[in-house]
Write an enzyme that holds these catalytic residues in place. Sequence first.
Site, short mmCIF file in Angstrom:
data_model
loop_
_atom_site.label_atom_id
_atom_site.label_comp_id
_atom_site.label_asym_id
_atom_site.label_seq_id
_atom_site.Cartn_x
_atom_site.Cartn_y
_atom_site.Cartn_z
N LYS A 118 66.52 3.75 117.64
CA LYS A 118 65.33 2.73 117.28
C LYS A 118 65.07 2.07 118.53
CE LYS A 118 64.65 3.47 113.09
NZ LYS A 118 63.58 3.97 112.67
N1 PMP Z 1 69.91 7.00 110.70
C1 PMP Z 1 69.94 5.31 110.89
C2 PMP Z 1 71.30 4.77 110.89
C3 PMP Z 1 68.94 4.52 110.80
O1 PMP Z 1 68.78 3.18 110.74
C4 PMP Z 1 67.39 4.96 110.63
C5 PMP Z 1 66.27 4.27 110.42
N2 PMP Z 1 66.00 3.59 109.25
C6 PMP Z 1 67.38 6.56 110.41
C7 PMP Z 1 68.66 7.25 110.43
C8 PMP Z 1 66.23 7.33 109.89
O2 PMP Z 1 65.29 7.52 110.97
P1 PMP Z 1 63.75 7.41 110.77
O3 PMP Z 1 63.29 6.15 110.16
O4 PMP Z 1 63.22 7.74 112.10
O5 PMP Z 1 63.51 8.35 109.62
#
Ligand code: PMP
Length: 322
Positions: free
Chosen positions: A38
Site C-alpha cells: 500500500k
Molecule cells: N492483501 C492485503 C493484505 C491487502 O491489505 C490488500 C488491500 N486491501 C490486498 C491484498 C489487495 O490489494 P488491492 O486492494 O490492490 O486489490
Amino acid sequence: MLDHIGSTPLVRLDKLFSQDHVTVLAKLETFNPSGSVKDRIVKHIIEDAERSGVLRSGGTIVENTSGNTGAAIAMIAAIKGYRAILTMPDKVSQEKQDALRALGAEVVRCPTSAQPGSPDHYVRRARDIAASIPGSFMIDQYDNPKNAEAHYLTTGKEIWEQTGGEIDYFVASGSTGGTISGIGRYLKERLPDLKVIMPDPVGSIYHDYFNTGTVDHGKIGTYQVEGVGEDHIAECMDFTVVDEVLQFEDADAFAMARRLARQEGIFAGGSSGANLWGCVQIARRSDEPVTIVTVLPDSGLKYLSKFFSDRWMKAQGHDISS
Ligand code: PMP
C-alpha cells in the site's frame, strides 16, 4: 524513505514449486518501508494531490482504514508533515490502533455494529470528518483511479523489467482491485497472450460478479482471510484485464502462507497464501514450461495471533499438518 518505496525484489519459489517446468516468481511487497504494497498507492495518490493543489502544506489526510493503507498513510503523513485521521471499527485490535498512533496518526474508533451509511459507521465518519475540516483530502482507495495507476506505473513496470517479459500468468487476489487492475493492464498491453488470474475468497462478491455480471446479496458471506475479496464493487476493479476468478477457502490460503514461511523462509500474510494457492492451481494444469508471477502483499507479523498460531488454527477447525 519515500525513495525506498517500490523496486521490491522478485524471487523464485523453487521449494514450493519444484517441478522443472514450473517457475513461480513472487514480488515481495513487505520490502516497502511500512511493510506492505500500500505504500505505492498512498505515495502516488498523495503526490498527485500535491501536484494538483488539492493537498497543501499542513493539510489533513483522512481515510477509513485499519489495515495496510492506514499504516502507509500514517508513515507518509509523518514524513511529509500532514495530519492523518484514520477511522476504523472498534473491533480492530489495540496493537493495530497503537501502531498507527505511534506514527502520529489520529485514530477515530467507530462502533463495529454501526450500519453502513449511518453517521457512526466508520466509512461515513471519515467522509463527515473530511467535509468538516477545510483543506482535508481523502485517499479514497476503492474508487480513486490513481490507485490502479500507481501499480500500472510502478509494480507492473518493475515486473516487466525484472522478468524481461517472460511471463505466462499473473496471479493476484484483490479488494480495491488496484493491484490486479494496474499490473494486469500494464502487462497485457505488452503481452497479449498473458492470462490474469484472480483468487477470490468464498463469501466475496467478485467471483459471481465476474461470471454472471450480477451480485447476489444473499450470498455475501464472511471469511477470515484479510485484505482481499469484497462485499461491494470497487470502482478501481477492472475486470476487463481478468481472465479467470478462482474461489478459495480460508484454509487454502492459510496452509499456503504457513508452507511459504517454513519452506521458503518468507513470512507473509493470508492474501499472499491465497495468491500462492492460485499459482498451485495454474501449475497443476500446465504440462508445458510455464512462468507464473504473483505478489506477496504484506507480512506474516500481523497474523501471529491468527493463522500463524496453532492454537487459533485448531480452534477454527483448520488443519495444521501442512
Ligand atoms: N492483501 C492485503 C493484505 C491487502 O491489505 C490488500 C488491500 N486491501 C490486498 C491484498 C489487495 O490489494 P488491492 O486492494 O490492490 O486489490
